[in-house]
Design an enzyme around this catalytic site. Structure first.
Site, PDB file in Angstrom:
ATOM      1  CG  ASN A   1      22.872 -21.626   2.845  1.00 51.53           C
ATOM      2  OD1 ASN A   1      23.605 -21.706   1.863  1.00 51.53           O
ATOM      3  ND2 ASN A   1      21.893 -20.724   2.946  1.00 51.53           N
TER       4      ASN A   1
ATOM      5  CG  HIS B   1      20.415 -16.119   2.942  1.00 53.59           C
ATOM      6  ND1 HIS B   1      20.001 -16.492   1.675  1.00 53.59           N
ATOM      7  CD2 HIS B   1      19.681 -15.029   3.267  1.00 53.59           C
ATOM      8  CE1 HIS B   1      19.062 -15.663   1.265  1.00 53.59           C
ATOM      9  NE2 HIS B   1      18.846 -14.762   2.195  1.00 53.59           N
TER      10      HIS B   1
HETATM   11  N1  LIG Z   1      17.008 -27.866   1.231  1.00 52.26           N
HETATM   12  C1  LIG Z   1      17.699 -26.692   1.166  1.00 52.26           C
HETATM   13  N2  LIG Z   1      18.520 -26.459   0.134  1.00 52.26           N
HETATM   14  C2  LIG Z   1      19.201 -25.278   0.065  1.00 52.26           C
HETATM   15  C3  LIG Z   1      19.039 -24.292   1.048  1.00 52.26           C
HETATM   16  C4  LIG Z   1      18.166 -24.573   2.154  1.00 52.26           C
HETATM   17  O1  LIG Z   1      18.021 -23.751   3.096  1.00 52.26           O
HETATM   18  N3  LIG Z   1      17.505 -25.784   2.171  1.00 52.26           N
HETATM   19  N4  LIG Z   1      19.708 -23.071   0.935  1.00 52.26           N
HETATM   20  C5  LIG Z   1      20.120 -22.729  -0.433  1.00 52.26           C
HETATM   21  C6  LIG Z   1      20.903 -21.474  -0.541  1.00 52.26           C
HETATM   22  N5  LIG Z   1      19.975 -20.349  -0.797  1.00 52.26           N
HETATM   23  C7  LIG Z   1      19.985 -19.312   0.103  1.00 52.26           C
HETATM   24  O2  LIG Z   1      20.804 -19.221   1.027  1.00 52.26           O
HETATM   25  C8  LIG Z   1      19.130 -20.321  -1.924  1.00 52.26           C
HETATM   26  C9  LIG Z   1      19.640 -20.753  -3.146  1.00 52.26           C
HETATM   27  C10 LIG Z   1      18.822 -20.734  -4.277  1.00 52.26           C
HETATM   28  C11 LIG Z   1      17.499 -20.263  -4.191  1.00 52.26           C
HETATM   29  C12 LIG Z   1      16.636 -20.284  -5.407  1.00 52.26           C
HETATM   30  O3  LIG Z   1      15.566 -19.661  -5.433  1.00 52.26           O
HETATM   31  N6  LIG Z   1      17.100 -21.023  -6.445  1.00 52.26           N
HETATM   32  C13 LIG Z   1      16.372 -21.056  -7.721  1.00 52.26           C
HETATM   33  C14 LIG Z   1      17.283 -21.670  -8.797  1.00 52.26           C
HETATM   34  C15 LIG Z   1      18.516 -20.767  -8.990  1.00 52.26           C
HETATM   35  C16 LIG Z   1      19.465 -21.364 -10.025  1.00 52.26           C
HETATM   36  O4  LIG Z   1      19.150 -22.433 -10.607  1.00 52.26           O
HETATM   37  O5  LIG Z   1      20.533 -20.728 -10.234  1.00 52.26           O
HETATM   38  C17 LIG Z   1      15.120 -21.915  -7.611  1.00 52.26           C
HETATM   39  O6  LIG Z   1      15.058 -22.834  -6.756  1.00 52.26           O
HETATM   40  O7  LIG Z   1      14.243 -21.668  -8.445  1.00 52.26           O
HETATM   41  C18 LIG Z   1      17.006 -19.811  -2.980  1.00 52.26           C
HETATM   42  C19 LIG Z   1      17.810 -19.824  -1.842  1.00 52.26           C
HETATM   43  C20 LIG Z   1      20.868 -23.866  -1.065  1.00 52.26           C
HETATM   44  N7  LIG Z   1      20.045 -25.077  -0.987  1.00 52.26           N
HETATM   45  N1  LIG Z   2      20.827 -17.804  -1.157  1.00 48.35           N
HETATM   46  C1  LIG Z   2      22.161 -18.229  -1.411  1.00 48.35           C
HETATM   47  C2  LIG Z   2      23.038 -17.036  -1.742  1.00 48.35           C
HETATM   48  O1  LIG Z   2      22.545 -16.043  -2.265  1.00 48.35           O
HETATM   49  N2  LIG Z   2      24.313 -17.169  -1.436  1.00 48.35           N
HETATM   50  C3  LIG Z   2      25.224 -16.077  -1.696  1.00 48.35           C
HETATM   51  O2  LIG Z   2      25.880 -16.253  -2.944  1.00 48.35           O
HETATM   52  C4  LIG Z   2      27.143 -15.586  -2.863  1.00 48.35           C
HETATM   53  C5  LIG Z   2      28.190 -16.578  -3.320  1.00 48.35           C
HETATM   54  O3  LIG Z   2      29.417 -15.935  -3.416  1.00 48.35           O
HETATM   55  P1  LIG Z   2      30.762 -16.840  -3.545  1.00 48.35           P
HETATM   56  O4  LIG Z   2      30.481 -17.880  -4.619  1.00 48.35           O
HETATM   57  O5  LIG Z   2      31.816 -15.852  -3.919  1.00 48.35           O
HETATM   58  O6  LIG Z   2      30.985 -17.467  -2.195  1.00 48.35           O
HETATM   59  C6  LIG Z   2      27.361 -15.183  -1.397  1.00 48.35           C
HETATM   60  O7  LIG Z   2      27.035 -13.809  -1.187  1.00 48.35           O
HETATM   61  C7  LIG Z   2      26.347 -16.034  -0.676  1.00 48.35           C
HETATM   62  O8  LIG Z   2      25.868 -15.466   0.542  1.00 48.35           O
END
Ligand SMILES: Nc1nc2c(c(=O)[nH]1)N[C@@H](CN(C=O)c1ccc(C(=O)N[C@@H](CCC(=O)O)C(=O)O)cc1)CN2
Ligand SMILES: NCC(=O)N[C@@H]1O[C@H](COP(=O)([O-])[O-])[C@@H](O)[C@H]1O
Length: 197
Positions: free
Chosen positions: A107, A109
């Site tokens: 992933n 981030h």
């Molecule tokens: N099992 C895992 N799944 C995902 C991970 C991970 O590390 N373990 N990383 C995320 C990506 N991410 C940060 O990099 C991230 C994405 C979303 C959230 C979040 O709080 N999402 C909300 C819902 C948002 C929406 O519906 O648009 C939530 O869960 O309430 C936090 C971190 C991808 N999956």
């Molecule tokens: N925690 C997950 C998160 O915040 N991811 C972030 O969403 C954006 C997606 O941009 P993109 O759709 O243009 O790649 C990127 O900045 C990525 O790091």
């Protein structure tokens, strides 16, 4: 040659950086497909332009979690997936998928984890929190995906300065530029390691 499947939820500029790196020969792999949880996003258009198969799979389309997870796993198996890349994907990857692809899901981030990670820390929210805390630097992280959000082992990071005059959008733009370099670099290294196995 490594088979890559990308998950995305939005504009897909990170997805595009992977496409570009593959097409330029910088990644010894092929993108077998794109999985999204939404239908009206630019990532899908990017896949279409580059003849990459796409499927939308989201929990609300199924009667229960088991059917959702089975659909994900079947799709990933059909594409003979070696590496899953979350590129701006906003839903939690289910435990069963992590178990089946342990250590093979990464992933990107937009912060220097472990700071500013976890539930609620996605997109512009991350950069707003960095500014609210008056950080002098930020950056991006590529990590292995584990059960909980953003807790997996860090594979690589890149730093950027934070300026007093920054707003969240300006910081996001500076970080995103580094994401577009870091993610393909990490994938290229994983692809090279895969080719030696
Ligand atoms: N099992 C895992 N799944 C995902 C991970 C991970 O590390 N373990 N990383 C995320 C990506 N991410 C940060 O990099 C991230 C994405 C979303 C959230 C979040 O709080 N999402 C909300 C819902 C948002 C929406 O519906 O648009 C939530 O869960 O309430 C936090 C971190 C991808 N999956
Ligand atoms: N925690 C997950 C998160 O915040 N991811 C972030 O969403 C954006 C997606 O941009 P993109 O759709 O243009 O790649 C990127 O900045 C990525 O790091």
């Amino acid at each position: 040659m490594i088979n890559i499947v990308v998950f995305a939820s939005g504009s897909g500029t990170n997805f595009q950086s992977i496409i570009d790196a593959v097409e330029e020969g910088k990644i010894n792999g092929r993108i077998r497909g794109l999985i999204t949880n939404k239908t009206d996003i630019q990532s899908i258009e990017r896949a279409r332009k580059h003849n990459i198969p796409h499927v939308t799979i989201y929990p609300g389309a199924f009667d229960n979690q088991s059917e959702y997870v089975d659909t994900l796993l079947t799709r990933l198996a059909n594409w003979e997936t070696d590496l899953i890349v979350l590129a701006g994907y906003m839903l939690k990857i289910p435990s069963a998928v992590i178990e089946n692809y342990e250590g093979k899901i990464i992933n990107i981030h937009p912060s220097l984890l472990p700071k500013y990670g976890g539930k609620g820390f996605y997109g512009i929210n991350v950069h707003q929190a960095v500014l609210e805390n008056e950080e002098q630097e930020s950056g991006c992280t590529v990590h292995i995906v584990t059960e909980e959000y953003d807790e997996g082992p860090v594979l690589a990071q890149r730093k950027v300065p934070v300026y007093d005059t920054d707003d969240a959008e300006e910081l996001a733009k500076r970080v995103l530029k580094q994401e577009h370099q870091l993610l393909p670099e990490v994938i290229a290294k994983l692809a090279n390691k895969h080719s030696k196995t």
